[in-house]
Design a protein around this motif. Sequence first.
Motif, PDB file in Angstrom:
ATOM      1  N   MET A   1      31.442  52.112  44.626  1.00 23.11           N
ATOM      2  CA  MET A   1      31.816  51.474  43.715  1.00 23.11           C
ATOM      3  C   MET A   1      33.281  50.911  43.680  1.00 23.11           C
ATOM      4  SD  MET A   1      29.971  53.677  40.721  1.00 23.11           S
ATOM      5  CE  MET A   1      29.930  52.289  39.510  1.00 23.11           C
ATOM      6  N   SER A   2      33.843  50.757  44.883  1.00 23.79           N
ATOM      7  CA  SER A   2      35.059  50.119  45.177  1.00 23.79           C
ATOM      8  C   SER A   2      34.928  48.613  45.454  1.00 23.79           C
ATOM      9  CB  SER A   2      35.822  51.160  46.076  1.00 23.79           C
ATOM     10  OG  SER A   2      36.981  50.340  46.641  1.00 23.79           O
ATOM     11  N   PRO A   3      35.877  48.106  45.127  1.00 24.05           N
ATOM     12  CA  PRO A   3      35.758  46.590  45.418  1.00 24.05           C
ATOM     13  C   PRO A   3      36.256  46.138  47.096  1.00 24.05           C
ATOM     14  CG  PRO A   3      37.714  46.900  44.091  1.00 24.05           C
ATOM     15  CD  PRO A   3      36.722  48.027  44.043  1.00 24.05           C
ATOM     16  N   GLU A   4      36.380  47.256  47.934  1.00 23.19           N
ATOM     17  CA  GLU A   4      36.836  47.173  49.174  1.00 23.19           C
ATOM     18  C   GLU A   4      35.212  47.064  50.007  1.00 23.19           C
ATOM     19  OE1 GLU A   4      39.273  50.284  50.327  1.00 23.19           O
ATOM     20  OE2 GLU A   4      40.564  49.926  49.065  1.00 23.19           O
ATOM     21  N   ALA A   5      35.438  45.959  50.941  1.00 24.01           N
ATOM     22  CA  ALA A   5      34.164  45.916  51.672  1.00 24.01           C
ATOM     23  C   ALA A   5      33.637  47.202  52.274  1.00 24.01           C
ATOM     24  CB  ALA A   5      34.110  44.788  52.681  1.00 24.01           C
ATOM     25  N   GLU A 146      39.405  29.419  33.350  1.00 22.45           N
ATOM     26  CA  GLU A 146      40.573  29.843  34.242  1.00 22.45           C
ATOM     27  C   GLU A 146      40.892  31.542  34.106  1.00 22.45           C
ATOM     28  OE1 GLU A 146      43.765  27.514  33.104  1.00 22.45           O
ATOM     29  OE2 GLU A 146      42.770  25.572  33.401  1.00 22.45           O
ATOM     30  N   GLN A 147      40.231  32.002  33.453  1.00 19.76           N
ATOM     31  CA  GLN A 147      40.549  33.482  33.177  1.00 19.76           C
ATOM     32  C   GLN A 147      39.953  34.301  34.605  1.00 19.76           C
ATOM     33  OE1 GLN A 147      38.745  34.265  29.499  1.00 19.76           O
ATOM     34  NE2 GLN A 147      40.401  34.300  28.277  1.00 19.76           N
ATOM     35  N   VAL A 148      40.764  35.323  34.945  1.00 16.78           N
ATOM     36  CA  VAL A 148      40.352  36.171  35.769  1.00 16.78           C
ATOM     37  C   VAL A 148      39.009  37.038  35.333  1.00 16.78           C
ATOM     38  CG1 VAL A 148      40.903  38.137  37.311  1.00 16.78           C
ATOM     39  CG2 VAL A 148      42.659  36.374  36.876  1.00 16.78           C
ATOM     40  N   SER A 149      38.080  37.021  36.400  1.00 21.63           N
ATOM     41  CA  SER A 149      36.705  37.633  35.893  1.00 21.63           C
ATOM     42  C   SER A 149      36.592  38.726  36.927  1.00 21.63           C
ATOM     43  CB  SER A 149      35.437  36.504  36.069  1.00 21.63           C
ATOM     44  OG  SER A 149      34.389  37.397  36.022  1.00 21.63           O
ATOM     45  N   THR A 150      35.747  39.771  36.423  1.00 24.45           N
ATOM     46  CA  THR A 150      35.466  41.063  37.439  1.00 24.45           C
ATOM     47  C   THR A 150      33.995  40.592  37.960  1.00 24.45           C
ATOM     48  OG1 THR A 150      34.346  42.065  35.495  1.00 24.45           O
ATOM     49  CG2 THR A 150      36.625  42.765  35.948  1.00 24.45           C
ATOM     50  N   GLY A 151      33.471  39.230  37.755  1.00 19.45           N
ATOM     51  CA  GLY A 151      32.199  39.104  38.322  1.00 19.45           C
ATOM     52  C   GLY A 151      31.079  39.965  37.746  1.00 19.45           C
ATOM     53  N   ILE A 152      30.349  40.326  38.594  1.00 18.69           N
ATOM     54  CA  ILE A 152      29.100  41.333  38.283  1.00 18.69           C
ATOM     55  C   ILE A 152      29.770  42.591  38.147  1.00 18.69           C
ATOM     56  CG2 ILE A 152      26.910  42.508  38.891  1.00 18.69           C
ATOM     57  CD1 ILE A 152      26.516  39.634  40.668  1.00 18.69           C
ATOM     58  N   ALA A 153      29.243  43.432  36.960  1.00 19.32           N
ATOM     59  CA  ALA A 153      30.013  44.624  36.813  1.00 19.32           C
ATOM     60  C   ALA A 153      29.210  45.714  37.761  1.00 19.32           C
ATOM     61  CB  ALA A 153      29.962  45.138  35.410  1.00 19.32           C
ATOM     62  N   THR A 216      41.091  39.304  44.399  1.00 18.90           N
ATOM     63  CA  THR A 216      40.616  39.132  43.030  1.00 18.90           C
ATOM     64  C   THR A 216      39.835  40.056  42.184  1.00 18.90           C
ATOM     65  OG1 THR A 216      40.907  36.478  43.484  1.00 18.90           O
ATOM     66  CG2 THR A 216      39.931  37.141  41.447  1.00 18.90           C
ATOM     67  N   ILE A 217      39.092  40.453  42.883  1.00 14.66           N
ATOM     68  CA  ILE A 217      37.914  41.272  42.180  1.00 14.66           C
ATOM     69  C   ILE A 217      38.882  42.769  41.935  1.00 14.66           C
ATOM     70  CG2 ILE A 217      35.969  42.720  42.482  1.00 14.66           C
ATOM     71  CD1 ILE A 217      34.884  40.620  44.210  1.00 14.66           C
ATOM     72  N   GLN A 218      39.596  43.180  42.948  1.00 17.16           N
ATOM     73  CA  GLN A 218      40.493  44.404  42.806  1.00 17.16           C
ATOM     74  C   GLN A 218      41.365  44.280  41.223  1.00 17.16           C
ATOM     75  OE1 GLN A 218      40.727  47.284  44.910  1.00 17.16           O
ATOM     76  NE2 GLN A 218      41.818  48.010  43.128  1.00 17.16           N
ATOM     77  N   ALA A 219      42.075  43.000  41.536  1.00 15.70           N
ATOM     78  CA  ALA A 219      43.045  43.035  40.200  1.00 15.70           C
ATOM     79  C   ALA A 219      42.353  43.080  39.048  1.00 15.70           C
ATOM     80  CB  ALA A 219      43.631  41.552  40.315  1.00 15.70           C
ATOM     81  N   ALA A 220      41.088  42.340  38.943  1.00 19.60           N
ATOM     82  CA  ALA A 220      40.270  42.355  37.608  1.00 19.60           C
ATOM     83  C   ALA A 220      39.800  43.555  37.411  1.00 19.60           C
ATOM     84  CB  ALA A 220      39.178  41.084  37.579  1.00 19.60           C
ATOM     85  N   CYS A 221      39.205  44.222  38.337  1.00 19.53           N
ATOM     86  CA  CYS A 221      38.568  45.750  38.103  1.00 19.53           C
ATOM     87  C   CYS A 221      39.847  46.610  37.528  1.00 19.53           C
ATOM     88  CB  CYS A 221      38.083  46.302  39.347  1.00 19.53           C
ATOM     89  SG  CYS A 221      36.517  45.271  39.800  1.00 19.53           S
ATOM     90  N   GLU A 223      42.496  45.515  35.726  1.00 22.23           N
ATOM     91  CA  GLU A 223      43.023  44.881  34.653  1.00 22.23           C
ATOM     92  C   GLU A 223      42.230  45.245  33.479  1.00 22.23           C
ATOM     93  OE1 GLU A 223      43.424  40.480  32.830  1.00 22.23           O
ATOM     94  OE2 GLU A 223      44.238  40.700  34.852  1.00 22.23           O
ATOM     95  N   ARG A 224      41.012  45.146  33.503  1.00 20.05           N
ATOM     96  CA  ARG A 224      40.074  45.513  32.389  1.00 20.05           C
ATOM     97  C   ARG A 224      39.940  46.551  31.737  1.00 20.05           C
ATOM     98  NH1 ARG A 224      35.589  41.599  32.053  1.00 20.05           N
ATOM     99  NH2 ARG A 224      34.291  43.094  30.880  1.00 20.05           N
ATOM    100  N   PRO A 225      39.789  47.742  32.580  1.00 22.63           N
ATOM    101  CA  PRO A 225      39.517  48.840  32.146  1.00 22.63           C
ATOM    102  C   PRO A 225      41.069  49.072  31.237  1.00 22.63           C
ATOM    103  CG  PRO A 225      38.920  49.125  34.350  1.00 22.63           C
ATOM    104  CD  PRO A 225      39.411  47.745  34.154  1.00 22.63           C
ATOM    105  N   ALA A 226      42.056  48.870  32.141  1.00 20.85           N
ATOM    106  CA  ALA A 226      43.412  49.026  31.491  1.00 20.85           C
ATOM    107  C   ALA A 226      43.721  48.302  30.023  1.00 20.85           C
ATOM    108  CB  ALA A 226      44.623  48.479  32.142  1.00 20.85           C
ATOM    109  N   LEU A 227      43.286  47.233  29.826  1.00 26.11           N
ATOM    110  CA  LEU A 227      43.237  46.612  28.677  1.00 26.11           C
ATOM    111  C   LEU A 227      42.144  47.131  27.716  1.00 26.11           C
ATOM    112  CD1 LEU A 227      43.101  42.626  29.615  1.00 26.11           C
ATOM    113  CD2 LEU A 227      44.832  43.920  28.124  1.00 26.11           C
ATOM    114  N   SER A 228      41.143  47.552  28.085  1.00 27.97           N
ATOM    115  CA  SER A 228      40.209  48.345  27.152  1.00 27.97           C
ATOM    116  C   SER A 228      40.585  49.538  26.618  1.00 27.97           C
ATOM    117  CB  SER A 228      39.012  48.799  28.100  1.00 27.97           C
ATOM    118  OG  SER A 228      37.973  49.497  27.407  1.00 27.97           O
ATOM    119  N   SER A 229      41.596  50.299  27.391  1.00 29.09           N
ATOM    120  CA  SER A 229      42.129  51.505  26.983  1.00 29.09           C
ATOM    121  C   SER A 229      43.268  51.172  26.191  1.00 29.09           C
ATOM    122  CB  SER A 229      42.794  52.191  28.267  1.00 29.09           C
ATOM    123  OG  SER A 229      43.351  53.304  27.749  1.00 29.09           O
TER     124      SER A 229
END
Length: 491
Positions: A1-5, A146-153, A216-221, A223-229
């Motif tokens: 479940m990591s954004p690394e291929a 223009e907002q950064v998206s995590t795409g598909i969760a 981009t995905i790495q940054a969003a993944c 950022e979002r949990p940090a914002l949630s917290s």
Amino acid sequence: MSPEAASPQLAILQFLTSLQSPARILVAISGGSDSTGLLLLLDEAVKAAPHLKISLYAATVDHALRAGSADEAREVAALCASLGIAHTIMIWQGDKPKTGIMAAAREARYGLLATAAKEFKADLIVTGHTFDDQRETLQMRGMRTEQVSTGIADAVLFDRSFWILRPLLFSTRADIRAFLKERGVPWIDDPSNEDTTYERVRMRRQLSVDAGVERTIQAACEERPALSSKGAEWLDRHFRLHGGLLGQVMPDGLRQDRAVLNYALGRLAAVFGGQPFAPGRVQMERVLAFVTGSEPGRMTAGRVVFDLRRDGLYLARESRGILPLLLQPGEAGVWDGRFYARNGLSTSIAVEAATLYSPSFLSSDLTRELSEESSAPKSLGANDTSRFIESITAQTRGGWIPVTSTGMRGRMHHLPKAAWKRAVASAPVLSAEGNLLTEECARMVELTPYFAPFDRFLTRFDFIFANRLSAVFATAPYARLPLRSIDGKTI
């Protein structure tokens, strides 16, 4: 479940070792290359590691939208039988919409998969989404915002019931097909994947290779949990709930970090407005400019009235556009995107807004009576209906209006009368054949707060904030992820 291929085999191994065990997994398989590869990869890995105590089940959803879909489902059933995996076919019954067919099919598909998961007593559902799907989604969303998206969760809680996990989200379709070719296993090509009337198909043909997608995905993944917290901490410190209907952001809460304020206030707006998504970027910029200003006033966005006063910002559902919900005996539904209702009576009922009834419901007497209502329990069991109904029912002249009293701390006299009156006008009223239900009948109707942006589809990125919001409203907590770790980190 990591954004690394990752290679499909490595991705599946990492996924299985991250799971809490024992586990019963329902695999959603359509017969296409992605889901077929997912099933075979899981089957091989599970058989090679019996100590993990993981069992597999499979389900195919036949949307019945084209000729041949039933035959394809039977082909999948034969594959599962050859692997010794229990399989069921779920058919989307009834009339299909003429517009928005893809969204409707998605809703139906996950609903049917959840039904299958219950039948198999599965702990979670997995789907075969790949990195190719992720890139397409990011491209489509990038054209709209223009907002950064995590795409598909990579993990989504569906209907508060089942976590849907996507272990191949960072593996490519080409690698999955190479694996299938090595095993000599064919797959089914869905002709709709070539139909350019669908946006995703058009996007797939235009898609260019972008080396920055993973970053981009790495940054969003991250950022979002940090914002949630941080948003959850913001709720604790700066937000108050009055009567389950009126939200208040304390003045200091409006002076916090703009990104956190944007995240938290946007999701609160969706909850109070009964909307599945926070207001868009342009709307939120207007809202933030207003609430961080120095002049008191009111504005409306996303079906919510933002009432800025010296003692803070008040949020309530605007009174317009609240439609009734009719429920037959035993039926359940969501009213105005804000309340889940189940009719336990032997007669049909309607859930309507208080503003539709006599002006006496909105009188100062009502405000006084509601202000005397005691606080609801701090925590309530998900099945303790009678106690919950008792806690959310406030007696008024002329009938019974279910009003959540969670968060009431003493009397309401300190609240702005106009803001409280607006909130009460949006309260749900229960009636049958035009008459308000008696107290005894009202107790037979299950009524609980519903969070439109979270209760149907809740991504793991928003879990902390949503769970804290659940505590604020004194509703049952969300089911936790069935994982021991995410990206190698213990949770």
